[in-house]
Design an enzyme around this catalytic site. Structure first.
Site, PDB file in Angstrom:
ATOM      1  N   GLU A 181       0.901  -1.270  -0.341  1.00 51.89           N
ATOM      2  CA  GLU A 181       0.261   0.453  -0.436  1.00 51.89           C
ATOM      3  C   GLU A 181       0.825   1.826   0.339  1.00 51.89           C
ATOM      4  O   GLU A 181       0.470   2.245  -0.435  1.00 51.89           O
ATOM      5  CB  GLU A 181      -0.906   0.306   1.065  1.00 51.89           C
ATOM      6  CG  GLU A 181      -2.390  -0.921   1.214  1.00 51.89           C
ATOM      7  CD  GLU A 181      -3.073  -0.584  -0.428  1.00 51.89           C
ATOM      8  OE1 GLU A 181      -3.102   0.479  -0.323  1.00 51.89           O
ATOM      9  OE2 GLU A 181      -3.537  -2.024  -0.800  1.00 51.89           O
ATOM     10  N   TYR A 211      -6.363   6.389   5.119  1.00 52.60           N
ATOM     11  CA  TYR A 211      -6.213   4.787   4.140  1.00 52.60           C
ATOM     12  C   TYR A 211      -5.987   4.005   4.229  1.00 52.60           C
ATOM     13  O   TYR A 211      -5.939   2.415   4.586  1.00 52.60           O
ATOM     14  CB  TYR A 211      -6.405   6.304   2.826  1.00 52.60           C
ATOM     15  CG  TYR A 211      -5.488   5.019   1.883  1.00 52.60           C
ATOM     16  CD1 TYR A 211      -6.892   4.388   1.324  1.00 52.60           C
ATOM     17  CD2 TYR A 211      -4.340   4.321   1.407  1.00 52.60           C
ATOM     18  CE1 TYR A 211      -6.417   2.857   0.234  1.00 52.60           C
ATOM     19  CE2 TYR A 211      -4.363   2.970   0.484  1.00 52.60           C
ATOM     20  CZ  TYR A 211      -5.772   2.872  -0.259  1.00 52.60           C
ATOM     21  OH  TYR A 211      -5.657   1.733  -0.744  1.00 52.60           O
ATOM     22  N   ASP A 255      -8.772   6.172  -1.569  1.00 52.74           N
ATOM     23  CA  ASP A 255      -7.696   6.050  -2.509  1.00 52.74           C
ATOM     24  C   ASP A 255      -8.087   6.340  -3.332  1.00 52.74           C
ATOM     25  O   ASP A 255     -10.076   7.291  -3.607  1.00 52.74           O
ATOM     26  CB  ASP A 255      -7.008   4.835  -2.588  1.00 52.74           C
ATOM     27  CG  ASP A 255      -7.163   3.868  -3.463  1.00 52.74           C
ATOM     28  OD1 ASP A 255      -9.108   3.855  -3.584  1.00 52.74           O
ATOM     29  OD2 ASP A 255      -6.794   2.970  -4.218  1.00 52.74           O
TER      30      ASP A 255
END
Ligand code: SF4
Length: 374
Positions: free
Chosen positions: A45, A128, A146
């Site tokens: 991520e 996020y 996102d």
């Protein structure tokens, strides 16, 4: 911003079922999906922020081979971490990963915590990323938002407010939280991102084959092309820079930039912003003297190229400076350390920004570069 209706209960249930069903029927095979441990989800991520999936895949695989878990990353030298990150951009991401791994180990943990609040206290982990780790790795019903999720949700609910506005962001977070199911948060959140990446794309979304077409308000209203609503960005600010290859006997002088600031902690050639669009060899020699205390004449320009950073359009003019000896500079202006580098292997292993690699390539093979007129 006008309050948006956030879809009714039956619309939300239809979205959940269709999206999860679509994701579980098939999706792209990505290395971090095969074994979604908290560590692997975290690293992927962070790498995926501002960076395309196909760029990230080889970086992710190299990173996992070298630092397979939190403990290995915590033990690593930061220069090795930055070296593996070289070319991926936004280097504070790598420094935060390293710092977080060290904090986790110091606190006696070999892994990331599960809770959203605990995750968000760690360097570089925002709302996020915390949501992605909590839902994908721990299966908790945490929302994510996102760029892909923003696009899909703003189209599904036909959100008219500017997505950069904080009121719109709050609405979208609220919608993401209302939608994420208690039991299949991982498949739902991954489905949202996957749909945004492969079907509900920024330009020319494939609405006709989209599993959510029948419940998409923007599709029904004919406003897909207007969502997400955005006010136009300012164009990047033009900046003139000069870059100087300081060399002696086939060796190149690299300087380590201070941790805070642009390209922090990375190795660089001598660079300086310059007021004029066409800096001269005298300007280049002055920049070398200011950065290293070395005096002499510079040759060039060897070439010029453009490089885009988030808010700046750099025009970089490249020079060469032949040092009389490969001495350690006695006065470093604004840099932390200096090192003479001889071999290509040594250069390849060092943490260099993509911009610096472009300078080195241009200086090595000026005729092969797409250059701007000098
Ligand atoms: S119908 Fe079109 S706009 Fe709506 S979610 Fe699907 S791809 Fe996106």
């Amino acid at each position: 911003v006008k309050e948006q209706p956030l879809l009714d209960t039956s619309q939300r249930e239809a979205i959940r079922q269709r999206l999860i069903g679509w994701f579980l029927r098939g999706h792209r095979v990505l290395p971090w999906r095969s074994e979604p441990t908290p560590y692997r989800v975290w690293i992927s991520e962070i790498m995926l922020q501002q960076t395309r999936v196909d760029t990230v895949v080889p970086y992710f695989e190299r990173f996992m081979a070298r630092f397979p878990d939190v403990a290995a990353l915590a033990r690593a030298d930061i220069d090795d971490v930055l070296g593996l990150w070289s070319g991926l951009g936004y280097y504070s991401r790598a420094r935060n990963l390293h710092r977080t791994a060290q904090l986790l180990v110091q606190a006696g943990h070999g892994e990331l915590p599960a809770g959203i609040d605990a995750l968000q206290k760690l360097p570089g982990i925002g709302r996020y990323t915390a949501g992605a780790i909590a839902s994908i790795a721990f299966g908790l019903p945490a929302p994510i938002l996102d760029g892909n999720a923003i696009r899909v949700l703003s189209r599904l609910a036909d959100v008219a407010g500017d997505v950069a506005a904080s009121a719109t962001q709050r609405e979208l977070w609220r919608l993401a939280a209302l939608l994420v199911p208690a039991d299949q948060a991982s498949a739902f959140n991954q489905g949202l991102m996957e749909l945004g990446a492969t079907v509900c794309t920024p330009k020319g979304p494939s609405c006709k084959v989209c599993p959510l077409c029948g419940v998409c308000l923007a599709f029904a209203a004919g406003t897909v092309h207007l969502r997400p609503a955005k006010t136009p960005k300012k164009p990047p600010r033009p900046v003139s820079m000069l870059a100087v290859m300081v060399e002696h006997g086939g060796r190149l002088l690299l300087l380590k930039r201070p941790t805070a600031g642009l390209f922090g902690g990375l190795w660089d050639v001598v660079t300086a912003e310059h007021a004029s669009a066409a800096p001269s060899p005298t300007d280049a020699a002055r920049a070398v003297a200011a950065a290293t205390g070395l005096h002499g004449a510079a040759d060039g320009p060897l070439g010029r190229f453009e490089h885009v950073l988030s808010h700046r359009l750099l025009t970089v003019t490249v020079f060469r400076f032949a040092a009389e000896a490969a001495l350690a500079p006695d006065a470093l202006g604004g840099y932390e350390e200096a090192r003479w580098v001889g071999s290509e292997d040594e250069l390849a292993a060092m943490g260099l920004a993509r911009l610096t690699r472009k300078v080195v390539e241009l200086a090595r093979a000026p005729v092969h570069q797409a250059e701007l007129p000098l």
